[in-house]
Design an enzyme around this catalytic site. Structure first.
Site, short mmCIF file in Angstrom:
data_model
loop_
_atom_site.label_atom_id
_atom_site.label_comp_id
_atom_site.label_asym_id
_atom_site.label_seq_id
_atom_site.Cartn_x
_atom_site.Cartn_y
_atom_site.Cartn_z
N CYS A 2 -10.81 38.01 -28.44
CA CYS A 2 -9.70 38.18 -27.50
C CYS A 2 -9.58 39.64 -27.05
O CYS A 2 -9.87 40.55 -27.82
CB CYS A 2 -8.40 37.76 -28.15
SG CYS A 2 -8.42 36.07 -28.72
N ARG A 27 -17.09 40.73 -24.02
CA ARG A 27 -16.73 40.44 -25.41
C ARG A 27 -16.73 38.94 -25.69
O ARG A 27 -16.70 38.53 -26.85
CB ARG A 27 -15.36 41.03 -25.72
CG ARG A 27 -15.34 42.55 -25.58
CD ARG A 27 -13.97 43.09 -25.73
NE ARG A 27 -13.39 42.68 -26.99
CZ ARG A 27 -13.68 43.22 -28.16
NH1 ARG A 27 -14.54 44.20 -28.22
NH2 ARG A 27 -13.11 42.80 -29.26
N TRP A 71 -10.35 33.91 -26.93
CA TRP A 71 -11.47 33.26 -27.60
C TRP A 71 -10.82 32.38 -28.64
O TRP A 71 -10.25 32.86 -29.62
CB TRP A 71 -12.36 34.33 -28.23
CG TRP A 71 -13.67 33.85 -28.76
CD1 TRP A 71 -14.83 33.70 -28.06
CD2 TRP A 71 -13.97 33.47 -30.10
NE1 TRP A 71 -15.83 33.25 -28.88
CE2 TRP A 71 -15.34 33.11 -30.13
CE3 TRP A 71 -13.24 33.40 -31.29
CZ2 TRP A 71 -15.97 32.68 -31.30
CZ3 TRP A 71 -13.86 32.98 -32.44
CH2 TRP A 71 -15.21 32.62 -32.44
N ASN A 97 -3.61 39.50 -29.96
CA ASN A 97 -4.90 39.36 -30.66
C ASN A 97 -4.59 39.31 -32.14
O ASN A 97 -3.67 39.98 -32.60
CB ASN A 97 -5.79 40.59 -30.42
CG ASN A 97 -6.38 40.62 -29.03
OD1 ASN A 97 -6.17 39.69 -28.25
ND2 ASN A 97 -7.09 41.68 -28.73
N GLY A 98 -5.42 38.58 -32.90
CA GLY A 98 -5.21 38.50 -34.35
C GLY A 98 -4.75 37.11 -34.73
O GLY A 98 -4.87 36.16 -33.95
N GLU A 467 -33.91 38.56 -38.34
CA GLU A 467 -33.29 39.13 -37.14
C GLU A 467 -33.93 38.55 -35.87
O GLU A 467 -33.23 38.22 -34.90
CB GLU A 467 -33.41 40.66 -37.19
CG GLU A 467 -33.10 41.42 -35.90
CD GLU A 467 -31.69 41.23 -35.38
OE1 GLU A 467 -30.87 40.57 -36.04
OE2 GLU A 467 -31.41 41.71 -34.27
N LYS A 471 -31.92 36.44 -33.01
CA LYS A 471 -31.85 36.90 -31.61
C LYS A 471 -32.22 35.79 -30.63
O LYS A 471 -31.55 35.57 -29.64
CB LYS A 471 -32.79 38.10 -31.46
CG LYS A 471 -32.35 39.16 -30.54
CD LYS A 471 -31.50 40.26 -31.15
CE LYS A 471 -30.19 39.83 -31.70
NZ LYS A 471 -29.47 40.87 -32.37
N GLU A 474 -29.51 33.01 -30.58
CA GLU A 474 -28.22 33.25 -29.93
C GLU A 474 -28.32 33.42 -28.42
O GLU A 474 -27.42 33.04 -27.70
CB GLU A 474 -27.47 34.44 -30.56
CG GLU A 474 -28.11 35.78 -30.36
CD GLU A 474 -27.31 36.92 -30.98
OE1 GLU A 474 -26.08 36.84 -31.03
OE2 GLU A 474 -27.94 37.90 -31.41
N HIS A 490 -42.47 25.79 -49.53
CA HIS A 490 -41.52 25.18 -50.46
C HIS A 490 -40.55 24.25 -49.75
O HIS A 490 -39.40 24.11 -50.16
CB HIS A 490 -40.77 26.27 -51.24
CG HIS A 490 -41.68 27.13 -52.05
ND1 HIS A 490 -42.33 26.67 -53.18
CD2 HIS A 490 -42.10 28.40 -51.88
CE1 HIS A 490 -43.10 27.63 -53.67
NE2 HIS A 490 -42.97 28.70 -52.89
N LYS A 589 -18.29 39.47 -28.92
CA LYS A 589 -18.91 40.74 -29.29
C LYS A 589 -18.41 41.25 -30.64
O LYS A 589 -19.17 41.79 -31.42
CB LYS A 589 -18.66 41.78 -28.20
CG LYS A 589 -19.39 43.08 -28.40
CD LYS A 589 -20.90 42.93 -28.30
CE LYS A 589 -21.66 44.19 -28.66
NZ LYS A 589 -23.07 43.90 -28.99
C1 F6R Z 1 -26.04 39.32 -33.34
C2 F6R Z 1 -24.80 40.03 -33.55
C3 F6R Z 1 -23.93 39.61 -34.67
C4 F6R Z 1 -23.24 40.83 -35.31
C5 F6R Z 1 -22.20 40.37 -36.33
C6 F6R Z 1 -21.57 41.55 -37.04
O1 F6R Z 1 -26.78 39.86 -32.28
O2 F6R Z 1 -24.46 40.92 -32.82
O3 F6R Z 1 -24.61 38.87 -35.63
O4 F6R Z 1 -24.21 41.62 -35.92
O5 F6R Z 1 -21.21 39.64 -35.68
O6 F6R Z 1 -20.97 42.38 -36.11
P1 F6R Z 1 -20.61 43.88 -36.42
O7 F6R Z 1 -21.88 44.64 -36.57
O8 F6R Z 1 -19.80 44.34 -35.26
O9 F6R Z 1 -19.83 43.87 -37.70
#
Ligand code: F6R
Length: 594
Positions: A2, A27, A71, A97-98, A467, A471, A474, A490, A589
């Site tokens: 949010c 975001r 969100w 927010n929250g 990772e 990527k 997502e 396994h 984000k």
């Molecule tokens: C993936 C991504 C997320 C963040 C995760 C933690 O590309 O961005 O997996 O890494 O939400 O976010 P932060 O680093 O902001 O704590």
């Protein structure tokens, strides 16, 4: 997640707030809304993009207003659940927010007192509480209402009979932009870049009354003064700079980010690394806490710290650490979070602090919540990252680990010199990966035709396999899993077949022979294999279908080079599939809820 914006001043609030909200679109959100004080209180909201909401806004001369991107947490995305929420009389509008954890009890009480609720949200209790306590003084009513509330909040409130904007924060970020005869409010700095570079960050417990001319901040009933900061993020560095997507731009910014971070800390005269943080190397061990991509950076950090600094390191998913985990001995707990707002990470660091750990944060955002929990903070210099998928903020976290490890190094002078040299070479090696973008794009296009893919690696490449899979999952919506290569047989082997490709990360280190064996086993099950291998590796091509050559890099530093290639691979797969790369569905984000 949010986002909140607000305006009070001498100009028309509507276009300013729409623009501020657009700056927060990256975001992630499912609905949005605005409220203005013009001819009475006017509220507009819906499950639409901001650009669409803008089209239905009638002209409005109001000079005070608030806005929100939602969100969904409590209640599905719907018009009625979107913010702003209003009281029974439609005089008070609130964005929040929250999470208000005691909202059910508050709601029951308010209903028994005659209040009518329309939404499923926790937020809706706020305008009703404020209505209940309002006696002509909005500041007092908000203060009194917040005394009843448990949980976390950043709120902004306006009332049809008042020309002021009231805001408050508790465990959810909020900052004020200062202008001439006008004030701005935002949950995140990028919202303000077109209007103000002078900002004030609110602290937990702060309640602020904003007018065009003035600002009054109080905490626990006492007036306080908060320092003014210069906002380093500008409209220029939150733009796309001619790239099709923010993600591509941010991938391309990585050589510069690495160069800046290394240049600031690694001396060119004598081989030494100097940091703004002080790390006591007499601790018994280090505990790394993080989520998602930051967790994978921490997995690399673990190997780097153990090998260079010779300290025992434990890595925990922040979201799991909060449950019945403990620490033994004198521990330094480090939270890794690009946003500094990840609720699970912040909670885990608080727990570590309460268990007696020393605390530190590695983050990209100044004054973010994690920096208030930690005793000290290491700021990565990635700059604003707008694409939802972490790219440059991830490589910046890796660089932070190299720098911290080298500042604590327990290696001989020759090894130390070699490692600092490797660090300095990284920007040019990353640039060479970027220069092979067209080749990587071809591999990305090919992968885009599959529904599932495995990423495998061993040793320091294993976190990179995780990772790489995250990527592509997502942003390209391709089902992907990362595995330690030895684990495939396994169980996951059962899935291998012609239509199930594997991306193999094969460094010429002590894992190479075992990786070749694994690749042969995979090929025997007919899966197509793309190997990311070191330039000059003649052997690998005999066993795989495709080779993506990467510049030779010392094993410990190779994750940086590999990650850039994996980012591009995911990016081009997503582009072929026509995915909304910068704003993947259902994602945000920064994840400010547990
Ligand atoms: C993936 C991504 C997320 C963040 C995760 C933690 O590309 O961005 O997996 O890494 O939400 O976010 P932060 O680093 O902001 O704590």
């Amino acid at each position: 997640m949010c986002g909140i914006v607000g305006y009070v001043g001498c100009k028309e609030a509507q276009p300013i707030l729409v623009n501020c909200l657009k700056r927060l679109e990256y975001r992630g959100y499912d609905s949005c809304g605005l409220a203005f004080l013009g001819d009475g209180l006017q509220v507009y909201k819906d499950v639409v993009r901001i650009g669409e909401l803008e089209k239905i806004l009638p002209p409005n001369g109001g000079r005070v207003g608030i806005g929100h991107t939602r969100w969904a947490t409590h209640g599905r995305p719907s018009k009625v659940n979107a913010h702003p929420h209003v009281d029974c009389r439609g005089e008070i509008a609130v964005v929040h927010n929250g999470i208000i954890s005691n909202f059910l009890a508050l709601r029951e009480r308010l209903v028994s007192e005659g209040h009518h609720f329309f939404s499923e949200t926790d937020t809706e209790v706020l305008p009703h509480l404020i209505e209940k306590y309002y006696r002509g003084n909005l500041e007092e009513a908000v203060r009194r209402a917040l005394q009843d509330v448990e949980g976390s909040y950043a709120v902004a409130v306006i009332h049809r009979n008042s020309g002021e904007l009231i805001a408050a924060r508790h465990e959810s970020p909020l900052l004020i932009g200062l202008g001439d005869g006008e004030k701005f409010l935002a949950s995140d700095a990028p919202a303000l870049v077109d209007y103000s570079d002078r900002v004030v960050y609110l602290e937990d417990g702060d309640l602020v009354v904003m007018h065009g001319e003035g600002l009054k901040i109080s905490n626990q009933g006492r007036e306080v003064v908060r320092k003014e900061h210069h906002l380093e993020w500008t409209a220029k560095n939150v733009g796309k700079a001619g790239y099709e997507h923010f993600m591509l731009k941010e991938i391309h910014e990585q050589p510069g980010v690495i160069e800046e971070m290394v240049g600031e800390s690694v001396s060119t005269i004598e081989p030494s690394v100097n940091l703004e943080v002080f790390i006591d190397r007499t601790v018994d061990g280090i505990l790394l806490l993080a989520c998602g991509t930051s967790y994978y950076a921490a997995m690399v950090g673990q190997q780097v710290l153990e090998e260079i600094a010779r300290l025992p390191v434990r890595v925990e998913l922040a979201s799991e650490f909060s449950y019945s985990r403990t620490v033994v001995g004198r521990t330094l707990a480090i939270a890794i979070s690009q946003s500094g707002e990840t609720a699970d990470t912040n909670r885990a660091l608080k727990k570590a602090r309460d268990l007696g750990c020393r605390t530190m944060a590695i983050t990209n955002v100044r004054d973010s919540t994690v920096t208030r929990i930690a005793e000290q903070s290491f700021y990565t210099k990635a700059g604003p990252e707008i694409g939802v998928a972490a790219t440059k903020s991830f490589t910046a976290q890796l660089i932070a680990f190299y720098l911290i490890a080298l500042s604590l190094a327990e290696v001989d002078a020759g090894t130390f010199r070699h490692m600092t040299q490797e660090l300095r070479l990284l920007p040019s090696k990353v640039q060479r990966v970027l220069d092979s973008e067209k080749v990587i794009a071809g591999h990305g296009r090919r992968l885009s035709g599959y529904e599932s893919v495995f990423y495998v690696g061993r040793g320091i490449s294993y976190p990179m396999a995780l990772e790489g899979a995250l990527k592509i999952k997502e942003i390209a919506y391709i089902h992907a899993e990362g595995y330690a290569a030895g684990e495939l047989k396994h169980g996951p082997f059962a899935l291998l077949r012609e239509k199930f490709p594997v991306v193999a990360l094969t460094l010429r280190d002590d894992t190479y022979e075992a990786m070749l064996s694994n690749i042969k086993e995979i090929k025997a099950r007919e899966s197509p294999v793309l190997a990311l291998a070191e330039e000059g590796d003649q052997e690998i091509a005999k066993y795989v279908d495709y080779v993506l050559p990467l510049p030779q890099t010392d094993r410990l530093f190779a994750p940086v080079v590999i990650s850039v290639a994996l980012q591009l691979l995911a990016y081009f797969a997503a582009r072929s599939r026509g995915c909304p790369i910068d704003t993947p569905r259902n994602l945000a984000k920064s994840v400010t809820v547990e």
